[in-house]
Design a protein around this motif. Structure first.
Motif, PDB file in Angstrom:
ATOM      1  N   SER A  37       0.852  -1.192   0.000  1.00  0.00           N
ATOM      2  CA  SER A  37       0.000   0.000   0.000  1.00  0.00           C
ATOM      3  C   SER A  37       0.882   1.234   0.000  1.00  0.00           C
ATOM      4  O   SER A  37       2.090   1.140   0.211  1.00  0.00           O
ATOM      5  CB  SER A  37      -0.830   0.074   1.281  1.00  0.00           C
ATOM      6  N   ALA A  38       0.253   2.375  -0.167  1.00  0.00           N
ATOM      7  CA  ALA A  38       0.956   3.646   0.029  1.00  0.00           C
ATOM      8  C   ALA A  38       1.327   3.758   1.509  1.00  0.00           C
ATOM      9  O   ALA A  38       0.703   3.122   2.363  1.00  0.00           O
ATOM     10  CB  ALA A  38       0.049   4.798  -0.360  1.00  0.00           C
ATOM     11  N   THR A  43      -2.600   8.225   0.993  1.00  0.00           N
ATOM     12  CA  THR A  43      -3.760   8.327   0.086  1.00  0.00           C
ATOM     13  C   THR A  43      -4.737   9.393   0.598  1.00  0.00           C
ATOM     14  O   THR A  43      -5.255  10.202  -0.183  1.00  0.00           O
ATOM     15  CB  THR A  43      -4.457   6.951  -0.052  1.00  0.00           C
ATOM     16  N   GLU A 117       1.272   4.625  -4.000  1.00  0.00           N
ATOM     17  CA  GLU A 117       1.767   3.248  -4.097  1.00  0.00           C
ATOM     18  C   GLU A 117       3.062   3.176  -4.922  1.00  0.00           C
ATOM     19  O   GLU A 117       3.918   2.332  -4.671  1.00  0.00           O
ATOM     20  CB  GLU A 117       0.689   2.340  -4.713  1.00  0.00           C
ATOM     21  N   PHE A 183      -3.611  -1.388  -4.991  1.00  0.00           N
ATOM     22  CA  PHE A 183      -4.599  -0.316  -5.172  1.00  0.00           C
ATOM     23  C   PHE A 183      -4.802   0.155  -6.602  1.00  0.00           C
ATOM     24  O   PHE A 183      -5.819   0.747  -6.915  1.00  0.00           O
ATOM     25  CB  PHE A 183      -4.188   0.862  -4.275  1.00  0.00           C
ATOM     26  N   ARG A 197     -10.991   2.295  -2.135  1.00  0.00           N
ATOM     27  CA  ARG A 197     -10.196   2.533  -0.927  1.00  0.00           C
ATOM     28  C   ARG A 197      -9.915   1.218  -0.204  1.00  0.00           C
ATOM     29  O   ARG A 197     -10.755   0.334  -0.135  1.00  0.00           O
ATOM     30  CB  ARG A 197     -10.918   3.501   0.017  1.00  0.00           C
ATOM     31  N   GLY A 198      -8.728   1.131   0.326  1.00  0.00           N
ATOM     32  CA  GLY A 198      -8.328  -0.096   1.026  1.00  0.00           C
ATOM     33  C   GLY A 198      -8.121  -1.255   0.061  1.00  0.00           C
ATOM     34  O   GLY A 198      -8.118  -2.414   0.459  1.00  0.00           O
ATOM     35  N   GLY A 199      -7.935  -0.944  -1.209  1.00  0.00           N
ATOM     36  CA  GLY A 199      -7.952  -1.982  -2.242  1.00  0.00           C
ATOM     37  C   GLY A 199      -6.692  -2.820  -2.391  1.00  0.00           C
ATOM     38  O   GLY A 199      -6.680  -3.772  -3.178  1.00  0.00           O
ATOM     39  N   SER A 200      -5.633  -2.509  -1.643  1.00  0.00           N
ATOM     40  CA  SER A 200      -4.393  -3.279  -1.836  1.00  0.00           C
ATOM     41  C   SER A 200      -4.548  -4.756  -1.478  1.00  0.00           C
ATOM     42  O   SER A 200      -3.898  -5.610  -2.085  1.00  0.00           O
ATOM     43  CB  SER A 200      -3.262  -2.692  -1.001  1.00  0.00           C
TER      44      SER A 200
HETATM   45  N1  ASP Z   1      -3.583   3.291  -0.272  1.00  0.00           N
HETATM   46  C1  ASP Z   1      -4.930   2.859  -0.560  1.00  0.00           C
HETATM   47  C2  ASP Z   1      -5.900   3.420   0.460  1.00  0.00           C
HETATM   48  O1  ASP Z   1      -5.483   4.026   1.427  1.00  0.00           O
HETATM   49  C3  ASP Z   1      -5.047   1.390  -0.672  1.00  0.00           C
HETATM   50  C4  ASP Z   1      -4.774   0.596   0.579  1.00  0.00           C
HETATM   51  O2  ASP Z   1      -4.228   1.114   1.550  1.00  0.00           O
HETATM   52  O3  ASP Z   1      -5.110  -0.586   0.615  1.00  0.00           O
HETATM   53  O4  ASP Z   1      -7.081   3.294   0.287  1.00  0.00           O
END
Ligand code: ASP
Ligand code: MG
Length: 443
Positions: A37-38, A43, A117, A183, A197-200
């Motif tokens: 992830s970033a 993000t 990322e 992501f 969001r949260g896609g990693s």
């Molecule tokens: N960096 C992206 C986010 O904050 C993906 C992730 O963290 O999974 O949504």
């Protein structure tokens, strides 16, 4: 080979990145493919930068700059490789240009967000190389092919499998550990997209699916899926194994460790997913498996403190056809997703996560049924394979609740035999979780 995904916190400081290097070394015989992830919060900062006025812009930009320059100086100090400094500087330049533009399209937003990322993966690949592991940054734009839903794109399986294999397999043959951006992906035309969001986690699952991985590891900052939220139940323990169904159920109920979409590609390819803790790498974590030999059990108890309960009552419903269809059509039209449903001859109760778009729906419903909206309730869910088959399970639950004088407003038994949900006054939700955990979960 295995896929190991590291989240934002796992790449946020030198000590965690060193842990990543150690874990990669330990797993090297399994041919690890890393997804990152970033850096934590980046993000969010990029999103804030995109809408910042000129006063805030420099401030937020500096935070993004600091997050990365502090990280690399923390990792390498004066020995920071020139190429890393240059990569970060040039990414920051692009960020400034794109974010500074007024009226950005969704496609431009994705072109901005991808840099989070890109920077983290570059840093991690460099850290691995310098620790003696041959490694290369790979942009998921060259692997994951998506549709054109910028901001929440969906991957296109055949194209993704083909591209991913073509790029990653030669690297693995040469003994190189790929460090892939989570992501993000790209359309068939090659425009960058993000997958939500949260896609990693989802990226890791897509890549594992594409490469036929033996295992997908999700490294996060907790010891796995727990028998209950440890903030509510002090004695809650991590679960060593859960089934995919149990995990999906727990994710839907807000266990924040796994993105609920994550498991779909893994299930399809029958790949176990492991949740592990970067901050406590020795802990065994939770393994999520397709084929499980669990006999009936209660694996975990989850809850939502506040939900919206809608009671619909109409004598028209008695013996009439199509009444439920009419009701659900109204919810659908207003884009409202329903959680639990309970039906009697003359009434329907549904629960919703929140009251978004609700006024509109209720106005329509009240034309043909009486409507009551109740807000001070929550849901407690008991989750486990074959839960309904546990001998006397309902009696056991209600004996505990009776003793605690907890009143159940509505109950739902999932027909798939995985979930028993109770609607309870919000103020009693935590007490309910604790009592049921104490009484029913064998640790
Ligand atoms: N960096 C992206 C986010 O904050 C993906 C992730 O963290 O999974 O949504
Ligand atoms: Mg995450």
């Amino acid at each position: 080979m295995i896929v190991a995904k590291f989240g934002g916190k796992s790449v946020a400081n030198a000590s965690n990145i060193k842990t990543i290097c150690r874990i990669t070394k330990q797993e090297i015989k399994k041919h690890p493919v890393i997804v990152v992830s970033a850096v934590s919060q980046v993000t969010n900062m990029l999103l804030a930068l995109a809408v910042a006025d000129s006063n805030d812009f420099n401030n937020i930009f500096r935070q993004i700059e600091n997050a990365h320059f502090n990280l690399i100086s923390d990792l390498w100090g004066k020995k920071t490789p020139e190429n890393v400094k240059m990569y970060i500087a040039s990414s920051l330049d692009s960020i400034k240009t794109i974010a500074g533009k007024i009226d950005k399209t969704k496609a431009e937003m994705d072109r901005l967000l991808m840099h989070g990322e890109m920077m983290s993966s570059y840093i991690v690949a460099c850290a691995l190389s310098l620790s003696g592991i041959k490694s290369e940054q790979v942009s998921a734009m060259d692997l994951i092919v998506t549709d054109e839903e910028f901001g929440s794109a969906e991957f296109i399986p055949q194209l993704t499998v083909k591209k991913t294999k073509k790029t990653i397999e030669p690297l693995l043959k040469k003994g190189i550990v790929p460090v892939i951006t989570g992501f993000i992906g790209a359309t068939e035309k090659g425009e960058p997209t993000t997958i939500g969001r949260g896609g990693s986690d989802y990226s890791a699952s897509i890549i594992g699916y594409s490469l036929g991985a033996k295992e997908i590891q999700i490294w996060t900052d907790v010891d796995g899926l727990f028998t209950a939220d440890p903030r509510i139940v002090q004695t809650a323990k991590p679960l060593s194994e859960v089934s995919f169904k149990e995990a999906s159920e727990l994710a839907a109920f807000g266990a924040k460790v796994l993105h609920s979409r994550t498991m779909r590609p893994a299930i399809k390819a029958n790949i176990p997913v492991k949740i592990l803790n970067t901050l406590n790498p020795k802990s065994p974590g939770t393994k999520i498996k397709v084929d499980t030999s669990f006999s009936s059990r209660i694996a975990a108890i989850t809850s939502k403190k506040k939900i919206v309960l809608i009671n619909l009552y109409s004598t028209e419903m008695l013996l009439s056809k199509g009444f439920l269809a009419r009701i659900f059509a109204v919810f659908e039209k207003n884009n409202i997703s329903i959680d639990l449903v309970s039906v009697s001859e003359v009434s329907v109760s549904v629960t919703l996560d929140n009251d978004e778009n609700l006024n509109n729906a209720l106005a329509v419903l009240s034309k043909f049924t009486s409507v009551a909206k109740i807000s001070d309730f929550g849901i407690v869910s008991l989750v486990g394979e074959g839960i309904v088959k546990i001998p006397h399970v309902m009696k056991k639950i209600f004996t505990i609740l009776d003793k605690q004088k907890i009143f159940v407003k509505m109950i739902s038994l999932g027909a798939t035999d995985i979930n028993i949900s109770l609607v309870i006054e919000s103020s009693k939700v935590e007490k309910t979780v604790r009592s049921l955990h104490d009484g029913l979960i064998k640790l």
